[in-house]
Design an enzyme around this catalytic site. Structure first.
Site, PDB file in Angstrom:
ATOM      1  N   ARG A  17       0.875  -1.174   0.000  1.00  0.00           N
ATOM      2  CA  ARG A  17       0.000   0.000   0.000  1.00  0.00           C
ATOM      3  C   ARG A  17       0.912   1.223   0.000  1.00  0.00           C
ATOM      4  NH1 ARG A  17      -3.573  -2.659  -1.480  1.00  0.00           N
ATOM      5  NH2 ARG A  17      -5.576  -3.088  -0.511  1.00  0.00           N
ATOM      6  N   GLU A  60      -3.769   7.530  -4.148  1.00  0.00           N
ATOM      7  CA  GLU A  60      -4.207   7.024  -5.465  1.00  0.00           C
ATOM      8  C   GLU A  60      -5.550   7.629  -5.869  1.00  0.00           C
ATOM      9  OE1 GLU A  60      -4.184   2.757  -5.239  1.00  0.00           O
ATOM     10  OE2 GLU A  60      -2.080   2.726  -4.632  1.00  0.00           O
ATOM     11  N   HIS A 114      -1.482   0.493  -9.837  1.00  0.00           N
ATOM     12  CA  HIS A 114      -2.128  -0.464  -8.925  1.00  0.00           C
ATOM     13  C   HIS A 114      -2.818  -1.604  -9.697  1.00  0.00           C
ATOM     14  CE1 HIS A 114      -4.098  -0.919  -4.682  1.00  0.00           C
ATOM     15  NE2 HIS A 114      -3.911  -2.104  -5.257  1.00  0.00           N
TER      16      HIS A 114
END
Ligand code: NAP
Ligand code: 8YV
Length: 317
Positions: A226, A255, A273
């Protein structure tokens, strides 16, 4: 459902339940006021915003939160547990996909595959060969978080003839890779550091300036965990100053916004991602969201409750 999921997931939930699509509402807040007291199950993902105490308080009949993704830092599972609400995630079905992508990102970063592609497309090969790259040969790889995905990465790395070590909060008795007691100690003993721990408060900035300094000027950081796990400001400084050699990132602090400072760094491979992002694996994850909801409402036992709420689900893990 807080944000759109794959069409087969929506179709399956539509067939079995009365599905409310929160993202389609002109005024989601007003809609929640109307339907909130009747909602018994919530299907959510990182795209759907945080499921926190404030949202849970608006859903007094809620029994289960089925989250899409193995990481569930988008859900306050402790607040849910306190309210007797089960939380499920999607572990296991994405391990191989994420591990494959991690190896791809590692090789792309070391052998500068995206940079070489740009070099050729820009016609620069006509003027001379692409510069020689760093190598995976002889590197020691440290895995920060040797869980399901970390182990799948380690298995793949064995085929590449590199050594593997790890850090977690405690050593795993059945694991033969060396354990290091801190992220700094692991980084100091590694030339590649791969982060694959959960996100959230417990792992925030686990990779900080000190860890990057310990990784050293030949070091490579790969973050598929993360964005919150890595201090992005420290990473930018470390890449700009040569404190580490290069990095490959799949995840970011905010993000889908990626700081301009990162975009400008050449010795960095950036992915949006996509760790689990194949049609095959996302379908399996979606099916597990459906199965958790269906099994909960038919038997009272979810398939993959998160540890914080396992005791509520009548299952032991
Ligand atoms: P997992 O099986 O639960 O493994 C997590 C590992 O992290 C465990 O070995 C755990 O070991 C370690 N850990 C947890 N907290 C820690 C801490 N504070 N310090 C050090 N180590 C810690 O989970 P997984 O299925 O492998 O997934 C791991 C994470 O990968 C997910 O939570 C998600 O954030 C991320 N992920 C990213 C993508 C992507 O698309 N990029 C895809 C899937 C998953 P100990 O308990 O011994 O500490
Ligand atoms: C998901 C992920 O795509 O599973 C995870 O933890 O990071 C990814 O596989 C993401 O969570 C989608 O919401």
């Amino acid at each position: 459902m807080t944000a759109p999921m794959l069409p087969p997931v929506i179709a399956a939930l539509d067939a079995e339940f009365v599905l409310h699509r929160l993202w389609e509402q002109a005024d989601p807040d007003a809609h929640l006021r109307t339907i909130g007291p009747r909602i018994r199950g919530l299907a959510t993902s990182t795209l759907g915003g945080r499921v926190d105490e404030a949202l849970l308080a608006r859903l007094p009949a809620l029994e289960i939160v089925a989250s899409f993704g193995v990481g569930y830092d988008n859900v306050d599972a402790i607040a849910a547990a306190a309210r007797g609400i089960v939380v499920t995630n999607t572990p296991g079905v994405l391990d191989d996909e994420v591990a494959d992508l991690t190896i791809g990102l590692l090789l792309a970063t070391l052998r500068q595959i995206p940079q070489a592609d740009r070099f050729l497309r820009e016609g620069r090969w006509l003027a001379g060969n692409f510069p020689l790259s760093p190598t995976l040969r002889g590197r020691r790889v440290g895995i920060l978080g040797l869980g399901n995905i970390g182990k799948a990465i380690a298995r793949r790395l064995e085929a590449f003839d590199v050594s593997v070590a790890y850090h977690g909060r405690s050593p795993q008795p059945d694991v033969r890779y060396p354990w290091h007691p801190t992220p700094v100690a692991l980084a100091a003993a590694s030339d590649v550091l791969i982060a694959i721990v959960p996100g959230g408060a417990g792992t925030r900035h686990l990779v900080d300036a000190q860890v990057l300094a310990a990784l050293g000027p030949n070091g490579i950081l790969i973050n598929v965990a993360r964005g919150s796990v890595v201090d992005e400001t420290a990473l930018i400084a470390a890449l700009q100053s040569g404190t580490i050699l290069a990095a490959g990132l799949d995840v970011y602090a905010d993000e889908p916004r990626v700081p301009d400072a990162l975009l400008a760094i050449p010795n960095l491979v950036l992915l949006p991602h996509i760790g689990s992002g194949s049609e095959f694996t996302r379908a399996a994850m979606g099916q597990l969201v459906v199965d958790n909801l269906a099994t909960w409402f038919s038997t009272g036992k979810p398939i993959t409750p998160v540890p914080e709420t396992t005791a509520l689900s009548g299952l032991t893990q």
